[in-house]
Scaffold this active site. Structure first.
Site, PDB file in Angstrom:
ATOM      1  N   GLU A  32      36.339  12.259 -46.914  1.00 14.20           N
ATOM      2  CA  GLU A  32      35.640  12.025 -48.176  1.00 14.20           C
ATOM      3  C   GLU A  32      35.140  10.582 -48.306  1.00 14.20           C
ATOM      4  OE1 GLU A  32      37.835  15.352 -50.963  1.00 14.20           O
ATOM      5  OE2 GLU A  32      38.895  13.500 -50.567  1.00 14.20           O
TER       6      GLU A  32
ATOM      7  N   GLY B  66      37.406  23.176 -55.652  1.00 18.01           N
ATOM      8  CA  GLY B  66      37.152  24.612 -55.761  1.00 18.01           C
ATOM      9  C   GLY B  66      36.393  24.889 -57.054  1.00 18.01           C
TER      10      GLY B  66
ATOM     11  N   MET C 102      42.985  18.288 -56.716  1.00 15.92           N
ATOM     12  CA  MET C 102      44.377  17.844 -56.726  1.00 15.92           C
ATOM     13  C   MET C 102      44.569  16.359 -57.066  1.00 15.92           C
ATOM     14  SD  MET C 102      45.617  20.067 -53.392  1.00 15.92           S
ATOM     15  CE  MET C 102      47.315  19.543 -53.476  1.00 15.92           C
ATOM     16  N   GLU C 103      43.518  15.676 -57.506  1.00 13.27           N
ATOM     17  CA  GLU C 103      43.656  14.239 -57.769  1.00 13.27           C
ATOM     18  C   GLU C 103      42.982  13.754 -59.057  1.00 13.27           C
ATOM     19  OE1 GLU C 103      42.132  15.287 -54.841  1.00 13.27           O
ATOM     20  OE2 GLU C 103      43.903  15.241 -53.558  1.00 13.27           O
TER      21      GLU C 103
ATOM     22  N   ASP D 221      34.768  25.474 -51.942  1.00 17.07           N
ATOM     23  CA  ASP D 221      35.309  26.845 -51.951  1.00 17.07           C
ATOM     24  C   ASP D 221      35.298  27.359 -53.379  1.00 17.07           C
ATOM     25  OD1 ASP D 221      37.836  24.770 -51.755  1.00 17.07           O
ATOM     26  OD2 ASP D 221      38.160  26.338 -53.227  1.00 17.07           O
TER      27      ASP D 221
HETATM   28  N1  SAH Z   1      43.117  20.432 -45.176  1.00 16.40           N
HETATM   29  C1  SAH Z   1      44.092  19.459 -45.663  1.00 16.40           C
HETATM   30  C2  SAH Z   1      44.607  19.814 -47.036  1.00 16.40           C
HETATM   31  C3  SAH Z   1      43.521  19.833 -48.060  1.00 16.40           C
HETATM   32  S1  SAH Z   1      44.177  20.099 -49.655  1.00 16.40           S
HETATM   33  C4  SAH Z   1      45.260  19.392 -44.691  1.00 16.40           C
HETATM   34  O1  SAH Z   1      45.437  20.344 -43.929  1.00 16.40           O
HETATM   35  O2  SAH Z   1      45.980  18.423 -44.707  1.00 16.40           O
HETATM   36  C5  SAH Z   1      42.658  20.278 -50.526  1.00 16.40           C
HETATM   37  C6  SAH Z   1      41.919  19.012 -50.905  1.00 16.40           C
HETATM   38  O3  SAH Z   1      40.636  19.350 -51.370  1.00 16.40           O
HETATM   39  C7  SAH Z   1      42.576  18.248 -52.043  1.00 16.40           C
HETATM   40  O4  SAH Z   1      42.375  16.869 -51.897  1.00 16.40           O
HETATM   41  C8  SAH Z   1      41.874  18.800 -53.303  1.00 16.40           C
HETATM   42  O5  SAH Z   1      41.555  17.776 -54.214  1.00 16.40           O
HETATM   43  C9  SAH Z   1      40.583  19.452 -52.797  1.00 16.40           C
HETATM   44  N2  SAH Z   1      40.401  20.882 -53.079  1.00 16.40           N
HETATM   45  C10 SAH Z   1      39.334  21.582 -52.596  1.00 16.40           C
HETATM   46  N3  SAH Z   1      39.420  22.887 -52.975  1.00 16.40           N
HETATM   47  C11 SAH Z   1      40.547  23.023 -53.724  1.00 16.40           C
HETATM   48  C12 SAH Z   1      41.169  24.133 -54.360  1.00 16.40           C
HETATM   49  N4  SAH Z   1      40.662  25.340 -54.278  1.00 16.40           N
HETATM   50  N5  SAH Z   1      42.344  23.904 -55.027  1.00 16.40           N
HETATM   51  C13 SAH Z   1      42.877  22.659 -55.089  1.00 16.40           C
HETATM   52  N6  SAH Z   1      42.330  21.582 -54.476  1.00 16.40           N
HETATM   53  C14 SAH Z   1      41.164  21.736 -53.794  1.00 16.40           C
END
Ligand code: SAH
Length: 232
Positions: A13, A79, A176-177, A200
């Site tokens: 990002e 999302g 998530m932030e 997504d």
């Molecule tokens: N792929 C990473 C984890 C990503 S967690 C790993 O394997 O370590 C998802 C990240 O994208 C978070 O920072 C959150 O802010 C964002 N995000 C995107 N889609 C989301 C969803 N459906 N629910 C919650 N967070 C989402």
């Protein structure tokens, strides 16, 4: 003096912005690397906070205390919580709240942190309006929406969970932030905006879609931030 703190939870990002900036100094704090310098003629501090609300809140506080930033922008992916908001589209925050806070037993509305006096943390109106207008100007093919960002320490990938969040909070996107950045910025009286491109649909397809679209979505959001900077 204007100095913009730019936070991304994940490297993808912020990597594009880091690559384009002129770095003057690098400092490590709380295991996060803060890059100070200029981007598009503007003084910036760019940092990867790590994922989730605690990392993001810590990072925001450090930007306020140690770097005296004048504004905070959070860029990243999220999302979608609305049918019409599609993968690749952008959501710019009007406000942000914690969807995973529940102290209803003592009379607080779902999502409200006790004794804060507000349910959602309002984004800076100027930054929100600027993000929307710059997006229309530089990314005319990308649809941009203004609305509420809701956050929790949970990847939402289940239709039932998504529907509940929509019913309770009327959010435009979930991640998530954002709310913890908003929360910390609010306490420090620093104007902020959260900019998220959709990776997504936060339902049963999210597990498949997210890895496919996260990189392109992250780039959409970062490009918008880059173009906003000289106009703040
Ligand atoms: N792929 C990473 C984890 C990503 S967690 C790993 O394997 O370590 C998802 C990240 O994208 C978070 O920072 C959150 O802010 C964002 N995000 C995107 N889609 C989301 C969803 N459906 N629910 C919650 N967070 C989402």
């Amino acid at each position: 003096m204007k100095k913009i703190g730019i936070i991304g939870a994940m490297e993808l990002e912020v990597e594009e912005l880091k690559g384009k900036m002129t770095i003057q100094r690098t400092q490590e704090k709380a295991s996060m690397e803060f890059l100070e310098g200029t981007l598009n003629g503007t003084e910036v501090v760019i940092v990867r906070s790590g994922i989730g609300k605690v990392n993001a809140a810590l990072c925001t506080q450090i930007l306020c205390d140690c770097f005296q930033v004048s504004h905070i922008i959070n860029t990243g992916v999220a999302g979608s919580l609305k049918n019409e908001i599609d993968i690749g589209d952008i959501v710019v925050s009007t406000d942000a709240l914690h969807h995973d806070v529940d102290v209803r037993v003592f009379g607080y509305p779902l999502g409200e942190v006790p004794q804060m006096g507000c349910l959602a943390f309002p984004a800076d109106g100027h930054l929100t309006a600027l993000a929307v207008s710059v997006c229309c100007e530089v990314n005319p093919d990308i649809k941009v929406y203004e609305g509420r960002v809701v956050s929790g320490d949970q990847f939402v990938s289940d239709k039932q969970v998504k529907d509940n969040i929509i019913k309770n909070f009327q959010g435009f996107c979930v991640e998530m932030e954002g709310a913890s950045i908003a929360h910390a910025a609010y306490l420090n009286h620093v104007p902020f905006v959260i900019i998220r491109a959709i990776s997504d649909k936060a339902d049963d397809s999210a597990e498949m879609d997210y890895p496919t679209f996260e990189k392109a979505a992250a780039a959409h959001s970062a490009s918008l931030v880059e173009h906003m900077l000289p106009k703040i």
